[in-house]
Design an enzyme around this catalytic site. Sequence first.
Site, PDB file in Angstrom:
ATOM      1  N   ARG A   1      83.168  -2.672   7.638  1.00 52.08           N
ATOM      2  CA  ARG A   1      82.212  -3.512   8.584  1.00 52.08           C
ATOM      3  C   ARG A   1      82.909  -3.623  10.029  1.00 52.08           C
ATOM      4  O   ARG A   1      83.938  -4.002  10.066  1.00 52.08           O
ATOM      5  CB  ARG A   1      82.020  -5.036   8.096  1.00 52.08           C
ATOM      6  CG  ARG A   1      80.668  -5.534   8.445  1.00 52.08           C
ATOM      7  CD  ARG A   1      80.302  -6.784   7.870  1.00 52.08           C
ATOM      8  NE  ARG A   1      80.053  -6.840   6.401  1.00 52.08           N
ATOM      9  CZ  ARG A   1      79.766  -8.041   5.641  1.00 52.08           C
ATOM     10  NH1 ARG A   1      79.857  -9.217   6.373  1.00 52.08           N
ATOM     11  NH2 ARG A   1      79.343  -7.861   4.426  1.00 52.08           N
TER      12      ARG A   1
ATOM     13  N   SER B   1      75.507  -6.932   6.345  1.00 55.68           N
ATOM     14  CA  SER B   1      75.080  -8.048   5.898  1.00 55.68           C
ATOM     15  C   SER B   1      74.642  -9.238   6.642  1.00 55.68           C
ATOM     16  O   SER B   1      73.593  -8.659   7.439  1.00 55.68           O
ATOM     17  CB  SER B   1      76.329  -8.974   5.083  1.00 55.68           C
ATOM     18  OG  SER B   1      75.893 -10.020   4.608  1.00 55.68           O
ATOM     19  N   HIS B   2      74.998 -10.317   7.092  1.00 53.31           N
ATOM     20  CA  HIS B   2      74.712 -11.452   7.945  1.00 53.31           C
ATOM     21  C   HIS B   2      75.033 -11.123   9.381  1.00 53.31           C
ATOM     22  O   HIS B   2      74.637 -11.964   9.986  1.00 53.31           O
ATOM     23  CB  HIS B   2      74.982 -12.804   7.222  1.00 53.31           C
ATOM     24  CG  HIS B   2      76.627 -12.919   7.121  1.00 53.31           C
ATOM     25  ND1 HIS B   2      77.084 -12.092   5.994  1.00 53.31           N
ATOM     26  CD2 HIS B   2      77.241 -13.440   7.870  1.00 53.31           C
ATOM     27  CE1 HIS B   2      78.210 -12.310   6.169  1.00 53.31           C
ATOM     28  NE2 HIS B   2      78.472 -13.137   7.294  1.00 53.31           N
TER      29      HIS B   2
ATOM     30  N   ASP C   1      69.345 -13.313   3.737  1.00 53.11           N
ATOM     31  CA  ASP C   1      70.254 -12.686   5.056  1.00 53.11           C
ATOM     32  C   ASP C   1      69.664 -11.079   5.435  1.00 53.11           C
ATOM     33  O   ASP C   1      68.649 -10.414   4.766  1.00 53.11           O
ATOM     34  CB  ASP C   1      71.540 -12.723   4.502  1.00 53.11           C
ATOM     35  CG  ASP C   1      72.057 -11.809   3.601  1.00 53.11           C
ATOM     36  OD1 ASP C   1      71.315 -11.269   2.889  1.00 53.11           O
ATOM     37  OD2 ASP C   1      73.301 -11.209   3.699  1.00 53.11           O
TER      38      ASP C   1
ATOM     39  N   ASP D   1      70.791  -8.014   4.673  1.00 48.57           N
ATOM     40  CA  ASP D   1      70.652  -7.247   3.490  1.00 48.57           C
ATOM     41  C   ASP D   1      70.146  -7.837   2.179  1.00 48.57           C
ATOM     42  O   ASP D   1      69.975  -6.997   1.261  1.00 48.57           O
ATOM     43  CB  ASP D   1      71.925  -6.425   3.196  1.00 48.57           C
ATOM     44  CG  ASP D   1      72.962  -7.321   2.698  1.00 48.57           C
ATOM     45  OD1 ASP D   1      73.047  -8.457   3.282  1.00 48.57           O
ATOM     46  OD2 ASP D   1      73.940  -6.793   1.885  1.00 48.57           O
TER      47      ASP D   1
ATOM     48  N   ASP E   1      71.086 -10.195   0.164  1.00 48.93           N
ATOM     49  CA  ASP E   1      71.750 -10.617  -1.053  1.00 48.93           C
ATOM     50  C   ASP E   1      72.287 -12.301  -0.996  1.00 48.93           C
ATOM     51  O   ASP E   1      72.494 -12.961  -2.094  1.00 48.93           O
ATOM     52  CB  ASP E   1      72.939  -9.994  -1.270  1.00 48.93           C
ATOM     53  CG  ASP E   1      73.995  -9.648  -0.063  1.00 48.93           C
ATOM     54  OD1 ASP E   1      73.713 -10.415   0.924  1.00 48.93           O
ATOM     55  OD2 ASP E   1      74.890  -9.151  -0.216  1.00 48.93           O
ATOM     56  N   ARG E   2      72.051 -12.775   0.205  1.00 51.53           N
ATOM     57  CA  ARG E   2      72.349 -14.120   0.275  1.00 51.53           C
ATOM     58  C   ARG E   2      70.937 -15.224   0.401  1.00 51.53           C
ATOM     59  O   ARG E   2      69.784 -14.590   0.630  1.00 51.53           O
ATOM     60  CB  ARG E   2      73.025 -14.587   1.741  1.00 51.53           C
ATOM     61  CG  ARG E   2      74.307 -13.917   1.630  1.00 51.53           C
ATOM     62  CD  ARG E   2      74.883 -14.460   2.993  1.00 51.53           C
ATOM     63  NE  ARG E   2      76.328 -13.944   3.051  1.00 51.53           N
ATOM     64  CZ  ARG E   2      77.228 -14.345   3.885  1.00 51.53           C
ATOM     65  NH1 ARG E   2      77.056 -15.395   4.517  1.00 51.53           N
ATOM     66  NH2 ARG E   2      78.580 -13.770   3.700  1.00 51.53           N
TER      67      ARG E   2
ATOM     68  N   LYS F   1      74.936 -10.106  -5.691  1.00 50.23           N
ATOM     69  CA  LYS F   1      74.169 -11.292  -5.323  1.00 50.23           C
ATOM     70  C   LYS F   1      72.648 -10.993  -5.031  1.00 50.23           C
ATOM     71  O   LYS F   1      72.613  -9.897  -4.314  1.00 50.23           O
ATOM     72  CB  LYS F   1      74.834 -12.164  -4.543  1.00 50.23           C
ATOM     73  CG  LYS F   1      75.406 -11.746  -3.224  1.00 50.23           C
ATOM     74  CD  LYS F   1      76.241 -12.843  -2.468  1.00 50.23           C
ATOM     75  CE  LYS F   1      76.361 -12.393  -1.067  1.00 50.23           C
ATOM     76  NZ  LYS F   1      77.598 -11.584  -0.870  1.00 50.23           N
TER      77      LYS F   1
HETATM   78  C1  G16 Z   1      80.569 -11.037   1.440  1.00 51.12           C
HETATM   79  C2  G16 Z   1      81.092 -10.935   0.096  1.00 51.12           C
HETATM   80  C3  G16 Z   1      80.965 -12.402  -0.980  1.00 51.12           C
HETATM   81  C4  G16 Z   1      81.768 -13.207   0.022  1.00 51.12           C
HETATM   82  C5  G16 Z   1      81.287 -13.280   1.790  1.00 51.12           C
HETATM   83  C6  G16 Z   1      82.178 -13.878   2.504  1.00 51.12           C
HETATM   84  O1  G16 Z   1      79.071 -11.647   1.438  1.00 51.12           O
HETATM   85  O2  G16 Z   1      79.972 -10.140  -1.105  1.00 51.12           O
HETATM   86  O3  G16 Z   1      81.181 -12.357  -2.083  1.00 51.12           O
HETATM   87  O4  G16 Z   1      81.768 -14.615  -0.262  1.00 51.12           O
HETATM   88  O5  G16 Z   1      81.252 -11.956   2.191  1.00 51.12           O
HETATM   89  O6  G16 Z   1      83.405 -13.592   2.385  1.00 51.12           O
HETATM   90  P1  G16 Z   1      84.564 -14.027   3.569  1.00 51.12           P
HETATM   91  O7  G16 Z   1      84.657 -15.351   3.294  1.00 51.12           O
HETATM   92  O8  G16 Z   1      85.793 -13.075   3.302  1.00 51.12           O
HETATM   93  O9  G16 Z   1      83.824 -13.852   5.032  1.00 51.12           O
HETATM   94  P2  G16 Z   1      78.151 -10.603   2.132  1.00 51.12           P
HETATM   95  O10 G16 Z   1      76.830 -11.131   2.144  1.00 51.12           O
HETATM   96  O11 G16 Z   1      78.594 -10.636   3.713  1.00 51.12           O
HETATM   97  O12 G16 Z   1      78.249  -9.475   1.771  1.00 51.12           O
END
Ligand code: G16
Length: 549
Positions: A27, A118-119, A283, A285, A287-288, A382
């Site tokens: 990312r 993601s978000h 969010d 993508d 998944d949230r 998720k």
């Molecule tokens: C990703 C991971 C999740 C994690 C989140 C926050 O979510 O897939 O398992 O809980 O990041 O991670 P961190 O606390 O290391 O920032 P997503 O939705 O961003 O892909």
Amino acid sequence: MNTETLDIQTVSTTPFTDQRPGTSGLRKSVVDFQKPHYLENFIQAIFNSLDGCAGKTLVVGGDGRYYNRHAVQIILKMAAANGLAKIILGQGGILSTPAASCVIRKHKTDGGIILSASHNPGGPKGDFGVKFNISNGGPAPEKVTEAIFARSKELQSYKILSCPDIDIDTIGTVQVGAMQLQVIDSVDDYQQLVESVFDFDQIYALIKGGSFRMCFDAMHAVTGPYGHAIFEKRLGAPAGTVIAGKILEDFGGGHPDPNLTYAHDLVEILFGKDAPDFGAASDGDGDRNMILGRNFFVTPSDSIALMTANHKLIPAYSKGIAGVARSMPTSRAADRVAAKMGIKCYETPTGWKFFGNLMDAGLANLCGEESFGSGADHIREKDGVWSILFWLNILAARKESVADIVKKHWQEYGRNYYSRHDYEEVDSEKAHDLMEKLDANLASMKGKKFGSRTVDFADDFSYTDPVDQSVAKNQGIRIHFTDESRMVFRLSGTGTRGATIRLYLESLELDAAKQGLDAQVALKELIDIADEVSQLKALTGRDKPTVIT
Ligand code: G16
């Protein structure tokens, strides 16, 4: 096709040193990805980490953010040049992360490449990301991401087919060089899958009954088409139920993170006059998720606990589940449910990838994280829309309000007051210094008193996977107190600028008369202790968190 007639170019390149995937793929800012060869290098590193490309099929799709369509073209041309047999692509390059996981599993492919940050915000000045998922549909485990990183550091060249841009918008199958490209509807496979999990007739009856109203905020991100197809078209919710349903490359300038801070449009509706009964957001993508009732917020930690407690109401889980899993910083509300119901509860490090083995082995069926993520073994990611359907199914079966259901749950199991305080874009050195200082004090913490609390134990969380015995160390500093309250300090693995310090706070309240407080009020003493223990404010120069969830 005679492959000798294809114009396959081998382009010389030099390695980038910063292509180690984080919590959820590589990312970076769009600007980073736009550096000459940056994306191509990482894609070639993925291909080189496969056990040969010949005959392989991958799924490709993304959340529609800026650079998505451009990246899809590069990936298709590189896949064809590297000898992949087939790519299955979501129409227009669109697949939510859960839909991509579903398609990988349904079509039994060798994995997939998901384009998303993601978000994180999108647009030319926003972020972009590339995730690699393996054949079980889940995020690549660390041994795979480390192999990709190793390949990225030794890269000398990449291969790409020289050809005009490919039509990615027309459903059907075409040839790209010697490779087959199948463009599929972005929603169909996923919709079929969730229809097999939930009682759609019961949810339809709730929505069509006339007295129930809902609102779904797609935040101008990938779940717009899924929301329109599933909530409005299939489940009968009136047009307009889905707000911000059109995918925009910059997500309309917003931050597509479904929490109380960033999903403010939805929050205003659910906490406003004449609010609907149910509100949800997803969010970038897909998944949230965030779940709201009328004037009521369900914390993600409570959400997974409630799903566990109510799983028998859902057709796919009505015969019972083997276990539930949560990430370490997620509150222990689910543990209390699991203990009472006699099912296993697993505690993993942060990152959905750690749930994969548990689900593959049939140890855990439901999984949840404090970071607005919940899902199950129907896929290996998720799943925002699944989570919302889970709640709709509970509401349809129980015919009570969201607030009543949650309050009754607290009365039965106790309330785990919970909050996460994020300090974003902190100077990296200062953040690491803070963690090192905390770490150095861990050994002497046991038995120490802070206000009314006594330290039960303090450690740096380490996890041994019960399936393959792999070990993940340094996954967050935990300070547990004897009254079952605790605090956790972690550095985020998903930020792209500086460091993000996450402070997670939790305390247990069994007395129903004291369960109605605002979480920040209930956690006030712990918040103060956290600063005393870590010197967070002094070391970072910050006087308050950037985001509180
Ligand atoms: C990703 C991971 C999740 C994690 C989140 C926050 O979510 O897939 O398992 O809980 O990041 O991670 P961190 O606390 O290391 O920032 P997503 O939705 O961003 O892909």
